[in-house]
Design an enzyme around this catalytic site. Structure first.
Site, PDB file in Angstrom:
ATOM      1  N   LYS A   1      -0.112 -10.334   7.849  1.00 22.40           N
ATOM      2  CA  LYS A   1      -0.137  -8.918   8.453  1.00 22.40           C
ATOM      3  C   LYS A   1      -1.479  -8.526   8.996  1.00 22.40           C
ATOM      4  CE  LYS A   1       0.721  -4.313   6.817  1.00 22.40           C
ATOM      5  NZ  LYS A   1       1.158  -3.556   5.577  1.00 22.40           N
TER       6      LYS A   1
ATOM      7  N   TYR B   1      -2.703 -10.390   4.253  1.00 19.91           N
ATOM      8  CA  TYR B   1      -2.722  -9.091   4.547  1.00 19.91           C
ATOM      9  C   TYR B   1      -4.032  -8.601   4.670  1.00 19.91           C
ATOM     10  CZ  TYR B   1      -1.638  -3.814   3.875  1.00 19.91           C
ATOM     11  OH  TYR B   1      -1.787  -2.604   3.997  1.00 19.91           O
TER      12      TYR B   1
ATOM     13  N   THR C   1       0.864  -1.171  -0.002  1.00 15.89           N
ATOM     14  CA  THR C   1      -0.023   0.080  -0.078  1.00 15.89           C
ATOM     15  C   THR C   1       1.019   1.242  -0.300  1.00 15.89           C
ATOM     16  OG1 THR C   1      -1.636  -1.166   1.261  1.00 15.89           O
ATOM     17  CG2 THR C   1      -1.778   1.360   1.230  1.00 15.89           C
TER      18      THR C   1
ATOM     19  N   ARG D   1      -9.291  -0.213   4.374  1.00 15.07           N
ATOM     20  CA  ARG D   1      -8.951   0.120   3.135  1.00 15.07           C
ATOM     21  C   ARG D   1      -9.856  -0.661   2.272  1.00 15.07           C
ATOM     22  NH1 ARG D   1      -4.932   3.530   1.334  1.00 15.07           N
ATOM     23  NH2 ARG D   1      -3.312   4.221   2.993  1.00 15.07           N
TER      24      ARG D   1
END
Length: 297
Positions: free
Chosen positions: A166, A138, A49, A143
């Site tokens: 993550k 992730y 990101t 987002r």
């Protein structure tokens, strides 16, 4: 089989430096990689990101990953961001990462199309089956508009080449569930700088950090002290970084961190639309943070 050399500690979510016209500045990229090697950063995430993966086309995306591996020269592990909201595209990017010699891949949950938990499971299972490279889940629901549940993460942890996750929720209760429920050899990383030290003190394996772009030595030291169980010292360093952790998100990341790196002389100030350069008001705040930390600007 899990990864032979676990990727633990301070992992930088590396920016992608750009010239004023928005083109990638590969000379600056090489310099950033040297900076992190010299600073003791444990690994680099390329094209996450923070690397503006959303605004680079696929050939550019692959070239940045390739150059990162090339510049690293095996001196620091490179984790390639290869997630997509299309499973087939994620497989293509993950295969490309393997072909160029990345050490592992980081795969964000499919954004926008909001799959079910079963859809998430099948998505990641398909990528893991298609490409024989170590893969890290992730989860960043702020987002993506989808939240990978602890239950689904545990299911996926049984797949040999899915080696970790993550968690960027910033919710330490979720972190504790993951630590309690996932296998001991399943690597768990914080994706939230403000809570990363606490995450590690609870039993996490490291953090994939935006702040590490700016002060890698301090972030690495805080994480290492947390691993050693020196809670007071780790929290002391982290407290000094509190304002920076917060203000690197004063506008949408990576807008603030790219501006800070520019002020530090590490890159030009280029950034791609729809992201814009940091506002004047926010610049004043971050400049003061850097002065307080003794960072040369």
């Amino acid at each position: 089989m899990r990864i032979k050399h676990p990727l633990t500690g301070a992992i930088v979510a590396l920016i992608t430096p750009m010239l004023e016209d928005g083109s990638v500045d590969f000379d600056a990229l090489a310099g950033l990689i040297e900076f992190h090697i010299e600073s003791g950063t444990k690994a680099i995430v390329s094209m996450g990101t923070t690397g503006e993966s959303a605004t680079l086309n696929q050939p550019e995306h692959i070239k940045v990953m390739q150059k990162t591996v090339e510049f690293a020269k095996g001196r620091i592990p490179v984790i390639a961001g290869t997630g997509a909201n299309s499973t087939s595209e994620a497989i293509e990017l993950t295969q490309a990462a393997k072909d160029i010699g990345a050490d592992a891949c980081l795969l964000v949950t499919p954004y926008y199309n909001r799959p079910t938990q079963e859809g998430l499971y099948q998505h990641y299972k398909a990528i893991a089956a298609a490409v024989d490279i170590d893969q890290i889940l992730y989860n960043v629901p702020s987002r993506t508009a989808v939240d990978l549940s602890v239950e689904t993460a545990v299911r996926l942890s049984a797949i040999d080449n899915i080696i970790g996750m993550k968690d960027a929720t910033g919710d330490l209760s979720v972190a504790q569930e993951l630590i309690n429920e996932c296998p001991d050899d399943f690597l768990l990383y914080s994706g939230d700088d403000a809570t990363a030290v606490e995450f590690i003190l609870m039993g996490g394996h490291g953090g994939i950090s935006v702040t590490c772009n700016v002060v890698p030595v301090e972030v690495s030291s805080a994480y290492q002290l947390a691993f050693e169980g020196d809670k007071k010292s780790a929290q002391g360093i982290d407290a000094n970084l509190y304002n920076l952790h917060q203000h690197l998100f004063i506008e949408s990341s990576p807008i603030p961190v790219k501006w800070v790196m520019y002020k530090m002389g590490k890159c030009e100030s280029g950034i791609r639309l729809p992201l814009t350069k940091l506002s004047q008001e926010a610049r004043v705040v971050l400049e003061q943070d850097l002065v307080n930390l003794g960072v040369t600007i």
